[in-house]
Write a protein that holds these residues in place. Structure first.
Motif, PDB file in Angstrom:
ATOM      1  N   UNK A  91       0.831  -1.210   0.000  1.00  0.00           N
ATOM      2  CA  UNK A  91       0.000   0.000   0.000  1.00  0.00           C
ATOM      3  C   UNK A  91       0.866   1.261   0.000  1.00  0.00           C
ATOM      4  N   UNK A  92       1.951   1.251   0.767  1.00  0.00           N
ATOM      5  CA  UNK A  92       2.847   2.418   0.827  1.00  0.00           C
ATOM      6  C   UNK A  92       3.528   2.656  -0.522  1.00  0.00           C
ATOM      7  N   UNK A 188       0.796  16.704   4.278  1.00  0.00           N
ATOM      8  CA  UNK A 188       1.856  16.456   3.294  1.00  0.00           C
ATOM      9  C   UNK A 188       2.359  17.760   2.693  1.00  0.00           C
ATOM     10  N   UNK A 189       1.444  18.672   2.407  1.00  0.00           N
ATOM     11  CA  UNK A 189       1.834  19.960   1.823  1.00  0.00           C
ATOM     12  C   UNK A 189       2.743  20.731   2.768  1.00  0.00           C
ATOM     13  N   UNK A 190       2.410  20.703   4.055  1.00  0.00           N
ATOM     14  CA  UNK A 190       3.250  21.384   5.047  1.00  0.00           C
ATOM     15  C   UNK A 190       4.631  20.730   5.122  1.00  0.00           C
ATOM     16  N   UNK A 191       4.661  19.401   5.036  1.00  0.00           N
ATOM     17  CA  UNK A 191       5.940  18.688   5.085  1.00  0.00           C
ATOM     18  C   UNK A 191       6.802  19.011   3.871  1.00  0.00           C
ATOM     19  N   UNK A 198      10.208  12.410  -0.003  1.00  0.00           N
ATOM     20  CA  UNK A 198       9.101  11.450  -0.072  1.00  0.00           C
ATOM     21  C   UNK A 198       9.282  10.358   0.976  1.00  0.00           C
ATOM     22  N   UNK A 199      10.510   9.905   1.149  1.00  0.00           N
ATOM     23  CA  UNK A 199      10.781   8.879   2.147  1.00  0.00           C
ATOM     24  C   UNK A 199      10.487   9.385   3.556  1.00  0.00           C
ATOM     25  N   UNK A 200      10.881  10.620   3.836  1.00  0.00           N
ATOM     26  CA  UNK A 200      10.626  11.204   5.156  1.00  0.00           C
ATOM     27  C   UNK A 200       9.134  11.388   5.398  1.00  0.00           C
ATOM     28  N   UNK A 201       8.383  11.708   4.352  1.00  0.00           N
ATOM     29  CA  UNK A 201       6.929  11.865   4.509  1.00  0.00           C
ATOM     30  C   UNK A 201       6.280  10.527   4.833  1.00  0.00           C
ATOM     31  N   UNK A 202       6.786   9.467   4.193  1.00  0.00           N
ATOM     32  CA  UNK A 202       6.245   8.131   4.471  1.00  0.00           C
ATOM     33  C   UNK A 202       6.542   7.728   5.917  1.00  0.00           C
ATOM     34  N   UNK A 203       7.800   7.929   6.348  1.00  0.00           N
ATOM     35  CA  UNK A 203       8.228   7.513   7.687  1.00  0.00           C
ATOM     36  C   UNK A 203       7.568   8.336   8.787  1.00  0.00           C
ATOM     37  N   UNK A 206       2.843   9.087   6.978  1.00  0.00           N
ATOM     38  CA  UNK A 206       1.964   7.994   6.548  1.00  0.00           C
ATOM     39  C   UNK A 206       1.950   6.834   7.538  1.00  0.00           C
ATOM     40  N   UNK A 207       3.129   6.325   7.895  1.00  0.00           N
ATOM     41  CA  UNK A 207       3.185   5.168   8.789  1.00  0.00           C
ATOM     42  C   UNK A 207       2.589   5.467  10.171  1.00  0.00           C
ATOM     43  N   UNK A 208       2.941   6.600  10.814  1.00  0.00           N
ATOM     44  CA  UNK A 208       2.287   6.893  12.105  1.00  0.00           C
ATOM     45  C   UNK A 208       0.767   6.982  12.006  1.00  0.00           C
ATOM     46  N   UNK A 209       0.259   7.497  10.877  1.00  0.00           N
ATOM     47  CA  UNK A 209      -1.189   7.589  10.695  1.00  0.00           C
ATOM     48  C   UNK A 209      -1.836   6.208  10.531  1.00  0.00           C
ATOM     49  N   UNK A 210      -1.036   5.232  10.094  1.00  0.00           N
ATOM     50  CA  UNK A 210      -1.561   3.879   9.884  1.00  0.00           C
ATOM     51  C   UNK A 210      -1.475   3.008  11.137  1.00  0.00           C
TER      52      UNK A 210
END
Length: 298
Positions: A91-92, A188-191, A198-203, A206-210
């Motif tokens: 999914x990621x 994401x826009x703020x990040x 992109x990797x930092x946004x996922x880590x 995205x992952x904490x939200x999941x």
């Protein structure tokens, strides 16, 4: 009463589901008393003599059952450890692809194996892994001797885990796709403005939200820790790999349906259900204690 009148249509829609669970899940629970009886067909369930905990004591003194229990735990843990992260990773990765057309095609392809029964899937995999199958044809081209994968204890558990992941990861990723789509895009826009890659946004986003979704699915998965996959194993195993693949469900099927030891088979099945209840309550408590009430089922 006011609430019932307001949502009466929804309550009516719930009736088929309620009826299903009553008829197929609650009413059969009456048969659980067989675990404590010496069942005699002519006397029926209720009139058969009580034998207390004899069936349970017999099970735990039976080396075959102990091996079956060991196989069930090992196969279930393998599937959980290696299979649980795959839908998340899928999914990621798919979420980072910008082409919506490719996303839809990839999602559709990944879902398809879920809708194919294990009877068909087992036939496909057994054909591919047979002595004259695709895999052994490649092995022969490389100058090595062919291997009977489906009849080899060394490879069979690995095959079970890989085929189970292949069949289920696409369907399992649906929940994570839904959770990712629910994340506020402004975060994401703020990040991005702050210079996050992109990797930092996922880590970091995205992952904490999941995590809440992961926790709930982990709790539900632990309820099936002794459910190693009857349909899959029943259609794929053979006498050659019984020692490493015979699980509680296949053991119960053999004892109950073939050898007609109904009381003993019921006792083993009841033991499995009790363990599932204990596991789901324990894991829920651990997650609730470690991560907060919002990460648990109750």
């Amino acid at each position: 009463m006011r609430g019932f009148k307001k949502y009466k249509v929804l309550y009516v829609m719930m009736l088929p589901a309620i009826a299903y669970y009553i008829v197929f899940h609650y009413v059969p629970m009456y048969g659980a008393v067989l675990a404590f009886k010496d069942f005699q067909l002519m006397k029926g369930i209720w009139n058969s003599p009580w034998i207390g905990m004899y069936n349970f004591m017999y099970a735990f003194s039976d080396p075959v059952f102990l091996q079956v229990l060991k196989n069930t735990i090992i196969i279930s843990l393998y599937k959980l450890i290696f299979g649980f992260p795959v839908p998340i990773i899928f999914a990621l990765l798919l979420n980072e692809i910008t082409s919506e057309k490719f996303k839809k095609i990839a999602q559709t392809i990944s879902y398809l194996p879920h809708f194919i029964s294990w009877v068909v899937m087992a036939g496909i995999f057994m054909s591919i892994l047979s002595i004259d199958g695709l895999v052994n044809s490649i092995v022969k081209l490389l100058g090595m001797d062919p291997v009977l994968f489906m009849g080899n204890e060394k490879y069979f558990r690995l095959i079970l885990v890989l085929t189970d992941i292949y069949k289920s990861f696409g369907w399992g990723a649906i929940v994570y796709f839904a959770a990712i789509s629910g994340i506020n895009g402004e975060i994401y826009e703020a990040a991005i403005i702050d210079g996050a890659s992109r990797f930092q946004r996922v880590i970091n986003i995205t992952i904490p939200m999941l995590v809440p979704v992961m926790a709930i699915l982990l709790i539900l998965s632990m309820a099936g820790i002794l459910d190693a996959g009857f349909d899959q194993i029943f259609n794929m195993y053979s006498v050659n790999v019984y020692r490493v693949s015979d699980i509680i469900d296949t053991y119960v099927y053999r004892k109950g349906m073939i050898e007609m030891e109904y009381g003993y088979a019921t006792a083993v099945g009841l033991f499995k259900s009790v363990i599932a209840l204990v596991m789901i309550v324990t894991v829920n408590w651990i997650i609730k204690t470690a991560g907060g009430k919002e990460h648990s089922l109750w």
